[in-house]
Design a protein around this motif. Structure first.
Motif, PDB file in Angstrom:
ATOM      1  N   GLY A 208       0.822  -1.258  -0.059  1.00 56.76           N
ATOM      2  CA  GLY A 208       0.031   0.071  -0.134  1.00 56.76           C
ATOM      3  C   GLY A 208       0.770   1.282  -0.020  1.00 56.76           C
ATOM      4  N   ALA A 209       0.245   2.388  -0.125  1.00 57.07           N
ATOM      5  CA  ALA A 209       0.642   3.498  -0.182  1.00 57.07           C
ATOM      6  C   ALA A 209       1.441   3.860   1.250  1.00 57.07           C
ATOM      7  CB  ALA A 209      -0.096   4.912  -0.548  1.00 57.07           C
ATOM      8  N   VAL A 210       0.831   3.426   2.538  1.00 53.66           N
ATOM      9  CA  VAL A 210       1.334   3.760   3.629  1.00 53.66           C
ATOM     10  C   VAL A 210       2.324   2.542   4.023  1.00 53.66           C
ATOM     11  CG1 VAL A 210       0.491   3.839   6.265  1.00 53.66           C
ATOM     12  CG2 VAL A 210      -0.686   5.047   4.434  1.00 53.66           C
ATOM     13  N   ARG A 211       3.455   2.958   4.674  1.00 53.48           N
ATOM     14  CA  ARG A 211       4.311   2.286   5.017  1.00 53.48           C
ATOM     15  C   ARG A 211       3.569   0.953   5.781  1.00 53.48           C
ATOM     16  NH1 ARG A 211       9.525   2.487   4.702  1.00 53.48           N
ATOM     17  NH2 ARG A 211       9.443   4.622   4.437  1.00 53.48           N
ATOM     18  N   ARG A 212       4.213  -0.443   5.551  1.00 51.55           N
ATOM     19  CA  ARG A 212       3.526  -1.528   6.040  1.00 51.55           C
ATOM     20  C   ARG A 212       2.103  -2.029   5.767  1.00 51.55           C
ATOM     21  NH1 ARG A 212       4.246  -2.269  12.353  1.00 51.55           N
ATOM     22  NH2 ARG A 212       3.848  -4.370  11.862  1.00 51.55           N
ATOM     23  N   VAL A 213       1.364  -1.131   5.222  1.00 52.67           N
ATOM     24  CA  VAL A 213       0.105  -1.461   4.739  1.00 52.67           C
ATOM     25  C   VAL A 213       0.055  -2.186   3.488  1.00 52.67           C
ATOM     26  CG1 VAL A 213      -2.133  -0.506   3.897  1.00 52.67           C
ATOM     27  CG2 VAL A 213      -1.192   0.478   5.982  1.00 52.67           C
ATOM     28  N   VAL A 214      -0.837  -3.201   3.440  1.00 56.33           N
ATOM     29  CA  VAL A 214      -0.949  -3.963   2.188  1.00 56.33           C
ATOM     30  C   VAL A 214      -2.609  -3.871   1.823  1.00 56.33           C
ATOM     31  CG1 VAL A 214       0.883  -5.665   2.623  1.00 56.33           C
ATOM     32  CG2 VAL A 214      -1.453  -6.320   3.354  1.00 56.33           C
ATOM     33  N   GLU A 215      -2.577  -3.912   0.383  1.00 54.50           N
ATOM     34  CA  GLU A 215      -4.102  -3.872  -0.126  1.00 54.50           C
ATOM     35  C   GLU A 215      -4.562  -5.083  -0.931  1.00 54.50           C
ATOM     36  OE1 GLU A 215      -3.649  -0.347  -2.357  1.00 54.50           O
ATOM     37  OE2 GLU A 215      -3.755   0.934  -0.598  1.00 54.50           O
ATOM     38  N   VAL A 216      -5.588  -5.470  -0.624  1.00 53.59           N
ATOM     39  CA  VAL A 216      -6.210  -6.598  -1.558  1.00 53.59           C
ATOM     40  C   VAL A 216      -6.391  -5.880  -2.908  1.00 53.59           C
ATOM     41  CG1 VAL A 216      -8.767  -6.100  -0.966  1.00 53.59           C
ATOM     42  CG2 VAL A 216      -7.741  -8.438  -1.540  1.00 53.59           C
ATOM     43  N   THR A 217      -6.151  -6.558  -4.019  1.00 54.07           N
ATOM     44  CA  THR A 217      -6.455  -5.981  -5.287  1.00 54.07           C
ATOM     45  C   THR A 217      -7.894  -6.576  -5.800  1.00 54.07           C
ATOM     46  OG1 THR A 217      -5.456  -7.818  -6.453  1.00 54.07           O
ATOM     47  CG2 THR A 217      -3.731  -6.176  -5.695  1.00 54.07           C
ATOM     48  N   GLU A 218      -8.114  -6.163  -6.839  1.00 55.69           N
ATOM     49  CA  GLU A 218      -9.301  -6.535  -7.352  1.00 55.69           C
ATOM     50  C   GLU A 218      -9.342  -7.886  -7.905  1.00 55.69           C
ATOM     51  OE1 GLU A 218     -12.466  -5.132  -7.934  1.00 55.69           O
ATOM     52  OE2 GLU A 218     -11.573  -3.251  -6.959  1.00 55.69           O
ATOM     53  N   ALA A 219      -8.041  -8.195  -8.485  1.00 57.27           N
ATOM     54  CA  ALA A 219      -8.045  -9.592  -8.912  1.00 57.27           C
ATOM     55  C   ALA A 219      -7.993 -10.498  -7.545  1.00 57.27           C
ATOM     56  CB  ALA A 219      -6.682 -10.019  -9.474  1.00 57.27           C
ATOM     57  N   GLY A 220      -7.458 -10.003  -6.254  1.00 57.89           N
ATOM     58  CA  GLY A 220      -7.586 -10.672  -5.260  1.00 57.89           C
ATOM     59  C   GLY A 220      -8.797 -11.002  -4.571  1.00 57.89           C
ATOM     60  N   ARG A 221      -9.770  -9.958  -4.827  1.00 58.78           N
ATOM     61  CA  ARG A 221     -11.113 -10.118  -3.797  1.00 58.78           C
ATOM     62  C   ARG A 221     -11.826 -11.344  -4.039  1.00 58.78           C
ATOM     63  NH1 ARG A 221     -11.603  -5.143  -1.980  1.00 58.78           N
ATOM     64  NH2 ARG A 221     -10.861  -3.240  -2.885  1.00 58.78           N
ATOM     65  N   GLU A 222     -11.902 -11.667  -5.020  1.00 61.45           N
ATOM     66  CA  GLU A 222     -12.606 -13.076  -5.059  1.00 61.45           C
ATOM     67  C   GLU A 222     -11.862 -14.230  -4.577  1.00 61.45           C
ATOM     68  OE1 GLU A 222     -14.480 -16.087  -8.877  1.00 61.45           O
ATOM     69  OE2 GLU A 222     -14.033 -14.009  -9.286  1.00 61.45           O
ATOM     70  N   GLY A 223     -10.625 -14.425  -5.005  1.00 62.13           N
ATOM     71  CA  GLY A 223      -9.845 -15.426  -4.197  1.00 62.13           C
ATOM     72  C   GLY A 223      -9.806 -15.455  -2.917  1.00 62.13           C
TER      73      GLY A 223
END
Length: 240
Positions: A208-223
């Motif tokens: 993610g844009a914030v340090r240490r933050v991760v984001e789920v992607t559109e491709a990953g939402r379903e999985g």
């Protein structure tokens, strides 16, 4: 009354003193996402001069808390290993939560609670729920440390995790890591790191844009949603 000398198994005071300084604590926290940072970056993040940062980094290096790699004129620092990250996470868990003083800080805190890296494995609500789903699906068994079932071996293999190779890593295999924001465990150790790396490689999560933050992607939402709701212990439908 005569004081009684108490023998100790390890000298924890010097290590505790290294972490206790606010500047060094800020630097160590900045390195918690596993990435290497230049001395100048760490100085800026800690709000100190380059000379002051250099002095603090020398102490952390001498105390075995960080390692350094030189590339050209720059020196890049990172935590000495996952055990250092574990100590910092435990301190964060028992320490008081800092008060948020702005909307930006509030947003960053919320993002960190949702999904972040704990050194090299997934933490926050996302990490806790991922472990819960893997246990519910019968892929993992255990409480304080986990073992992979035969069904889990197939499912994790489909996600790109070589369980045998992970077991050979020179660190704990699959311990429960108590999450400092959720107060529930997420999956740590070599297996937690390998699974997080696999999810990143599949494009399901990204930094993610914030340090240490991760984001789920559109491709990953379903999985990711399929893992959380999975009733099939093999996870076969998710990875084929």
């Amino acid at each position: 009354m005569v004081a009684e000398h108490v023998a100790v198994d390890a000298a924890i005071a010097p290590t505790a003193a290294l972490i206790a300084d606010p500047t060094r604590a800020a630097m160590l926290t900045a390195l918690l996402d596993g990435r290497a940072l230049a001395a100048g970056e760490l100085a800026a993040l800690a709000g100190v001069s380059a000379a002051t940062a250099s002095s603090h980094l020398a102490r952390l290096l001498g105390g075995g808390m960080v390692t350094v790699v030189s590339q050209g004129r720059h020196r890049y620092y990172r935590l000495a290993g996952p055990e250092v990250a574990e100590v910092l996470e435990v301190l964060a868990r028992v320490g008081a939560r800092p008060e948020t003083r702005s909307l930006r800080q509030s947003r960053q805190a919320r993002l960190l609670e949702e999904a972040r890296t704990c050194y090299d494995h997934l933490a926050g609500r996302a990490g806790v729920e991922l472990l819960r789903a893997l246990l519910a699906a019968g892929c993992l068994v255990g409480e304080e440390a986990f073992e992979v079932t035969s069904e889990g071996r197939a499912g994790l293999g489909g996600l790109g995790v070589d369980v045998d190779a992970v077991r050979g890593a020179r660190r704990r295999f699959a311990p429960a890591c108590l999450d400092w924001t959720e107060r529930r465990p997420h999956l740590g150790g070599a297996l937690g790191a390998a699974l997080t790396c696999a999810l990143m490689d599949r494009g399901w999560y990204r930094k993610g844009a914030v340090r240490r933050v991760v984001e789920v992607t559109e491709a990953g939402r379903e999985g990711v949603a399929a893992i959380f709701e999975c009733k099939d212990p093999t996870l076969h439908a998710l990875v084929t």
